[in-house]
Design an enzyme around this catalytic site. Sequence first.
Site, short mmCIF file in Angstrom:
data_model
loop_
_atom_site.label_atom_id
_atom_site.label_comp_id
_atom_site.label_asym_id
_atom_site.label_seq_id
_atom_site.Cartn_x
_atom_site.Cartn_y
_atom_site.Cartn_z
N GLY A 296 0.90 -1.24 0.10
CA GLY A 296 0.15 -0.05 -0.05
C GLY A 296 0.89 1.32 -0.15
O GLY A 296 1.40 1.74 -1.06
N SER A 297 1.06 1.70 1.28
CA SER A 297 1.94 3.17 1.35
C SER A 297 3.54 2.78 1.03
O SER A 297 4.14 3.72 0.61
CB SER A 297 1.73 3.38 2.71
OG SER A 297 0.51 3.90 2.97
N TRP A 321 -7.78 -0.75 -4.58
CA TRP A 321 -8.10 0.80 -4.16
C TRP A 321 -7.73 1.67 -5.29
O TRP A 321 -7.30 2.66 -5.02
CB TRP A 321 -7.48 0.89 -3.04
CG TRP A 321 -7.77 0.08 -1.67
CD1 TRP A 321 -6.87 -0.81 -0.98
CD2 TRP A 321 -9.13 0.02 -1.21
NE1 TRP A 321 -7.59 -1.36 -0.06
CE2 TRP A 321 -8.87 -1.02 -0.08
CE3 TRP A 321 -10.36 0.66 -1.22
CZ2 TRP A 321 -9.97 -1.18 1.03
CZ3 TRP A 321 -11.33 0.19 -0.54
CH2 TRP A 321 -11.13 -0.60 0.54
N THR A 323 -9.60 3.72 -7.27
CA THR A 323 -11.13 4.62 -7.04
C THR A 323 -11.39 5.21 -8.72
O THR A 323 -10.49 5.80 -9.13
CB THR A 323 -10.79 5.69 -6.30
OG1 THR A 323 -10.27 5.15 -4.86
CG2 THR A 323 -12.11 6.49 -5.88
N GLN A 517 -22.08 13.69 17.38
CA GLN A 517 -22.35 13.62 19.03
C GLN A 517 -23.72 14.67 19.23
O GLN A 517 -24.22 14.28 20.17
CB GLN A 517 -21.17 13.79 19.90
CG GLN A 517 -21.16 13.38 21.25
CD GLN A 517 -21.61 12.05 21.85
OE1 GLN A 517 -21.01 11.23 20.86
NE2 GLN A 517 -22.11 11.82 22.69
N ILE A 518 -23.38 15.79 18.80
CA ILE A 518 -24.05 16.82 18.80
C ILE A 518 -25.86 16.60 18.63
O ILE A 518 -26.97 16.83 19.38
CB ILE A 518 -24.09 18.27 18.74
CG1 ILE A 518 -22.75 18.82 19.21
CG2 ILE A 518 -25.02 19.14 18.28
CD1 ILE A 518 -22.23 20.05 18.63
N GLU A 544 -4.15 8.99 0.06
CA GLU A 544 -3.07 9.72 -0.55
C GLU A 544 -1.90 9.86 0.47
O GLU A 544 -1.50 10.82 0.94
CB GLU A 544 -3.84 11.35 -0.55
CG GLU A 544 -4.99 11.33 -1.39
CD GLU A 544 -4.68 11.13 -2.67
OE1 GLU A 544 -3.68 11.16 -3.37
OE2 GLU A 544 -5.75 10.86 -3.51
#
Length: 564
Positions: A296-297, A321, A323, A517-518, A544
């Site tokens: 991956g990275s 991956w 996209t 959460q709010i 990225e």
Amino acid sequence: MTQSEIFDGHQDDMLTCRAATASMHKLLATSYSGLKAACTEQQFDHHLLDHHQLACFELARYSAELTAADHTIRFAQNARTKQPGNTVLLEEKMALVYCAEVFANLRSGLAVRLADFQLDTATYKQAFEAQELIAWASKYNSAAALESLGEDFCTAPDYLGDSQLDSAHQAMADNFQRFARKVVTPRAENIHRFDTDIPKEILTALTEMGVFGLSIPERYGGYQPDEGEDTTGMIVVTEALSTGSLCAAGSLITRPEIMCKALMAGGTEQQRQHWLPKLASGEYLSAIAVTEPDYGSDVASVRLPATRTDGGWLLNGSKTWCTFCGKANVIVLLARTNPDPEAGHRGLSLFLVDKPAFAGHKFSHLQDQGGTVSGHAIPTIGYRGMHSFELHFDNYFVPDANLVGGEEGLGRGFYSMMQGFSGGRIQTAARAVGTMQVAYDKAHEYAKDRQVFKRPIGEYQLTKIKLARMGLYLAVCRQFTYAVGRLIDRGEGQMEASLVKFFACKVSEWVTREAQQIHGGMGYSEETAVSRYFLDARVLSIFEGTEETLALKVIARNLIENAD
């Protein structure tokens, strides 16, 4: 001290604010030098940094937060220049509160692990134990300061300080914000809930608005000035579109941005003239294929082989991956042209792989030569609509003309790809800002309307403070991103692009979480858009360049290696 008194003396406190950031910079520089010494025998060995990964990761985080503080102070200074006088400005309030929080975080974070950061107690105390600094940090970390800021934001939730954009860029931001609100937002929830393709109403309209040419120079049919870049334009458009949907609009610029940067860095003039006008017009949509099932990275370890054949190259193997690959007409693909594993990144080359566009979650294409490419979309918890594919190549033919840079591009693919990703990082920070903005807006609306114990929840101190910190960090990330865009346009800012990507993506995850959460229980429901914002924001610290790789292999390594 009351809310009305808390910002008394702000002009002197801004001087202290600058002194505090200078002291923190000096301390971090000492830590960089100490870690460099710990990894140096005859010469610096970056591999030894793996013995200090936790310290490196946290130093990268502190460096990002502190660089954001620098730009927030400049934001306040610019506002003061435009509005001279003694009345405290919102931009100054934000700078004081944010910088005080950075000071407190760094002070507590380093206190118990000085040895890990190659620091001694005397150096630490010199940076953090001055009574003037402690009193300043305590004042602006107080509940009164945060609540005062929250009151400002609740009074004018649409205002987070002057944007400090010029009239042309402000007009771009406003235009695409209207488009996001009218065209993207009404379709975003359906795209997310049912994982549909991005509808043609969005793609066609954005093509007509020139979105795919924002990163492409005018001489190739785009809108980027030939004499220099306009990164700020790309940023404000990305941010505006991301308020409608991260995946269905805000991320559409990323792939042409990366492909254009890679071609400008390593392509031939003939390749630029052939491909870039097609990208700019939207005739061709693009995808990026670097990641593999086992790599991956760690881009330098990519294994998918490209082997020579008559007139070109054959691809065999898998990518993942990738996209937007279904709808893409061209894939920018990194492959190994030198099979010797010792060649590492010097054995990689970049190819432009043609394919037809397909709708849906699966596709398969058979070439006249008999080669095939097939793909299936990977189910994801968020970031739906573009679809991320796993690809399989079986003797898939790529002509010599599609090797980026021609024969001179052999073994140079890694460098061209990294140039492409550098542009993608600042664009990802802009996506994070847009996602935070819409989450913040929804939180304000809900806090005003939702009543608990016979009062709107927005009237409670804790909610005000939550909204204050959400708005504060959103404004800081926005101004940091704009500032880095201006640096890039001057040919600078590559390190800052990594810092702001690392910082803004991490913050967006927290801001969208707080918005959820709010909303309480409704925030966990798919009926409420904030659940989508949280799921979408979660991917930003992964693609990225994962935040770990970015922190350890890019930010910390660079800062430590170049320490003096």
